[in-house]
Design a protein around this motif. Structure first.
Motif, mmCIF file in Angstrom:
data_model
loop_
_atom_site.group_PDB
_atom_site.id
_atom_site.type_symbol
_atom_site.label_atom_id
_atom_site.label_comp_id
_atom_site.label_asym_id
_atom_site.label_seq_id
_atom_site.Cartn_x
_atom_site.Cartn_y
_atom_site.Cartn_z
ATOM 1 N N ASP A 608 2.782 -1.089 -12.275
ATOM 2 C CA ASP A 608 3.751 -0.584 -11.310
ATOM 3 C C ASP A 608 4.240 0.796 -11.753
ATOM 4 O O ASP A 608 4.195 1.127 -12.936
ATOM 5 C CB ASP A 608 4.940 -1.564 -11.291
ATOM 6 N N ASP A 609 4.734 1.562 -10.824
ATOM 7 C CA ASP A 609 5.350 2.865 -11.130
ATOM 8 C C ASP A 609 4.442 3.706 -12.018
ATOM 9 O O ASP A 609 4.902 4.376 -12.954
ATOM 10 C CB ASP A 609 6.709 2.686 -11.817
ATOM 11 N N GLU A 665 3.000 4.005 -3.461
ATOM 12 C CA GLU A 665 4.291 3.418 -3.096
ATOM 13 C C GLU A 665 5.137 4.455 -2.373
ATOM 14 O O GLU A 665 4.985 5.650 -2.594
ATOM 15 C CB GLU A 665 5.065 3.032 -4.350
HETATM 16 MG MG MG Z 1 7.197 0.536 -8.027
#
Ligand code: MG
Ligand code: C2E
Ligand code: MG
Length: 721
Positions: A608-609, A665
């Protein structure tokens, strides 16, 4: 037979072989009011002496058998004869006899022929002198007795001759035989504890200079090895010019009195059951601390901690067990307070405090030099957690919780009583909040930290109260814009504050460890939802679940995930675990083992990220990852900012070369979507397609097919994103 016991008249014993002399002496003395007994020779005289204990003996020197010198010596050898005056009557007027008489212990002598008129005077005088001596000896003995009982010694220092006298009792007090303590006051001063010696020396030199008397208590280390406390007192005698000529004083051993005082002090200041400081002592200590804190501008916290439902323990298990529990609680709290040294500074807080028992089941802790009000909260949490472990008393396991209230100086009060009172009301507030928690006295905290601290308590209850819920945000396939999966995002529907975003409470949950049960709940909830959609014949793709470091670091994390999947009879591919780069980087080796185990169970794994951490390509290759999620920060400015555009392009290319799928995202505009699609980004997530919405909205989207290009905005339950 005359007896001095019968009347107050003195009794004289005459020992003389000459009957005439005996008669004349008797007549003379009887007229003077003296009772008289007599004996004709030494043997008889000694017998009479023993029997009668006369006040005076008149003794002839020349007698047949035992002579007067010998009789006198024998009298002196008797215990009762040591001080009785003996008047020798000698016919010999030579100095040899006089010497022999004194050597034998005679008090005085008269020569024969006796001058009768003066004999009575002489005897009377000797009786008086003897009485005076007797009185003196008695009063000396009484004084010595009294001094021994009072452990009072005295000393006398002649400053002119430097002669120094110490009474026997003083030597006893100092534990010194006269031999092993050098003469002079200096040898006493040397025994005094170094911390008090200076003060005594100053008092002494001032006394010598000005004539001022002094008194002080000193601790002394005696030559016999004992430590004693003495009360030293001295006065100075001066001559007519005012110069000090003599200094004398008393030294009283007050060791016993002091230790009795200490015992009493302990009874007054300590709680007899737990041996902790009691309310009074706590207040005194706090008073001191506040004075210090005012000077140094420091914060001080007062915690009041009260056991929950303690009465039940007393009622069901008896007061004896109740008492044992209080003792054990006191010990446990003390241990928790001491544990500060072993606790990691940052998260758990490095503050500690001093414990006291206020009475009943109420304890209190004083935290001096408090860095931040929040540190008191950390301490409270540590204490409450410490108490939550079961106690085993008399073979029974007892589980008890406690409620705590905190008041902070100077915000919540300036004085001891106000602080205690406010901590107390905060404690009652904690009880009202369902016990087993702590509360600050409310005005003490500025709005946000109060909110944070209250939030922590409330978050604890949020799971059981059903205040947590999941929203889902679709992940769409770039070319078809069909839903290819959803991400579960947690929400907290707070009864008063409304919807709270995870950005606000996830860090707090991580800090407090609450993230572990929360993570379990999220996974369980997501799995149930997956099962529900499958049962409805819908195919939302995989459900992505965010996992924080403490979740992932649990030893039983993998079996737990596997068990949850099995419970819902889910295909493991239907769940994707999202982890941030930092989680993987913390302990790369352990992370790889866990990831491989998850992978072997068939779960999907994504980072993620991505782009915000420090993952190197080398790391990525080592981890069995399926997906990279490009952080929203790059996507946001991908059109305006060439740097972000090139990073984003690079991540997409990198993913492609490693065979990973890439998700962007935070896609909010069509321009961003087009850019990403052109660069070959496989999937997108963002408001352009949908905000995170409740499960029913996802169901509706799944039923109605692909989303329109302008984005289907949910009208329900998406407010907090
Ligand atoms: Mg994220
Ligand atoms: P995340 O995993 O990176 O989640 C994406 C965040 O971006 C979500 O915020 C989402 O609502 C938001 N977002 C999605 N599309 C857009 C967009 O187009 N524009 C903007 N401005 N934002 C968008 P959210 O739901 O507030 O979650 C924030 C973070 O909280 C998450 O970031 C995740 O790190 C964490 N989180 C959420 N739920 C959980 C959970 O169940 N467990 C754990 N450990 N963390 C969670
Ligand atoms: Mg996420």
């Amino acid at each position: 037979m005359p007896s001095n016991q019968a009347s107050n008249a003195p009794l004289a014993l005459i020992i003389d072989d000459d009957e005439m002399v005996r008669m004349l002496v008797r007549q003379t003395l009887e007229i003077a009011g003296i009772v008289v007994a007599d004996a004709p020779d030494g043997e008889e005289g000694l017998t009479q002496f023993e029997r009668l204990s006369p006040d005076i003996v008149l003794l002839d020197v020349l007698m047949p058998g035992m002579n007067g010198f010998e009789v006198c010596a024998r009298i002196r050898a008797m215990p009762s004869g040591q001080r009785t005056p003996v008047l020798m009557m000698t016919g010999l007027d030579d100095s040899d006899s006089v010497n022999s008489a004194y050597e034998a212990g005679a008090t005085d002598f008269v020569t024969k022929p006796i001058t009768w008129p003066t004999l009575a005077h002489r005897v009377r005088y000797m009786l008086r002198a003897s009485q005076a001596l007797e009185n003196l000896a008695r009063s000396e003995a009484r004084l010595a007795d009294a001094q021994r009982m009072a452990r009072l010694g005295h000393w006398d220092w002649d400053l002119q001759t430097d002669a120094f006298y110490r009474s026997p009792e003083l030597l006893r007090i100092l534990g010194a035989a006269s031999g092993n303590l050098p003469p002079g006051y200096a040898s006493f001063v040397a025994l005094v504890h170094p911390s008090e010696r200076g003060e005594l020396e100053r008092a002494l030199s001032k006394a010598l200079e000005t004539g001022e008397s002094y008194r002080m208590e000193c601790r002394i280390a005696c030559p016999d090895g004992a430590d004693r406390i003495v009360h030293e007192q001295a006065v100075v005698a001066r001559d007519e010019t005012g110069a000090a000529v003599r200094i004398h004083g008393t030294t009283q051993d007050i060791t016993e009195r002091k230790s009795a005082e200490q015992r009493i002090q302990r009874l007054v200041l300590y709680d007899t059951l737990t041996d902790l400081p009691n309310r009074q002592y706590f207040k005194e200590q706090l008073e001191h601390t506040l004075v210090q804190a005012a000077k140094l501008q420091e914060k001080v916290a007062v915690l009041v901690l009260d056991l929950d439902r303690f009465k039940r323990v007393n009622d069901t298990l008896g007061h004896n067990v109740g008492d044992q529990l209080l003792v054990a609680v006191g010990e446990r709290l003390t241990k928790s307070l001491r544990a500060v040294d072993h606790v990691a500074r940052g998260d758990e807080g490095g503050v500690t405090g001093t414990l006291a028992r206020l009475g009943g089941d109420e304890f209190t802790i004083r935290v001096a030099n408090l860095p931040e009000a929040a540190d008191a909260a950390k301490l409270a949490r540590r204490l409450l957690t410490g108490l939550s472990q079961p106690f085993v008393l008399s073979g029974q396991e007892i589980v008890i919780t406690a409620s705590a209230g905190i008041a902070v100086y100077p915000l919540d009060g300036q004085d001891v009583d106000t602080l205690l009172q406010h901590a107390d009301s905060a404690m009652y507030h904690a009880k009202q909040q369902g016990k087993d928690n702590y509360q600050f006295f409310s005005p003490s905290m500025n709005a946000s930290s109060l909110q944070k601290l209250t939030m922590e308590n409330q978050l604890r209850k949020a799971i059981e109260r059903g205040e947590l819920m999941l929203h889902y945000q679709p992940k769409v396939e770039s070319c078809s814009r069909r839903i290819a999966g959803v991400e579960a995002l947690i929400r907290w529907r707070h009864p008063d504050l409304g919807m709270i975003s995870p950005a606000e409470f996830i860090p707090l949950a991580e800090e407090t460890g609450l993230i572990v049960p929360i993570g379990d709940w999220v996974l369980e909830q997501a799995c149930r939802q997956a099962a529900a959609w499958r049962a409805a014949g819908l195919k939302p793709g995989s459900i992505a679940v965010n996992m924080a470091s403490p979740n992932f670091a649990q030893k039983d994390f993998v079996p737990k995930v596997a068990a949850t999947l099995a419970r819902e009879r889910l295909d493991p591919g239907s769940i994707e675990i999202e982890l941030t780069e930092s989680i993987l980087m913390q302990d790369a080796q352990a992370a790889r083992v866990t990831l491989e185990a998850l992978k072997s169970h068939g779960l999907q794994l994504s980072i993620d990220d991505f782009g915000t951490g420090y993952s190197s390509l080398a790391y990525l290759k080592r981890f069995p990852i399926d997906t990279l999620k490009i952080d929203r920060a790059f996507v946001r400015d991908v059109i305006q900012n060439p740097e972000d555009a090139s990073i984003t392009s690079a991540i997409i290319a990198l993913g492609g070369s490693l065979g990973l799928s890439v998700v962007a995202e935070g896609v909010e505009t069509e321009a961003q979507a087009e850019f990403l699609q052109k660069r070959g980004c496989d999937f997108m997530q963002g408001y352009l397609f949908s905000r995170p919405v409740i499960a029913d909205d996802i169901t509706a989207m799944l039923v109605s097919g692909p989303l329109p290009l302008d984005g289907a905005r949910s009208r329900r339950g998406a407010s907090a994103s």
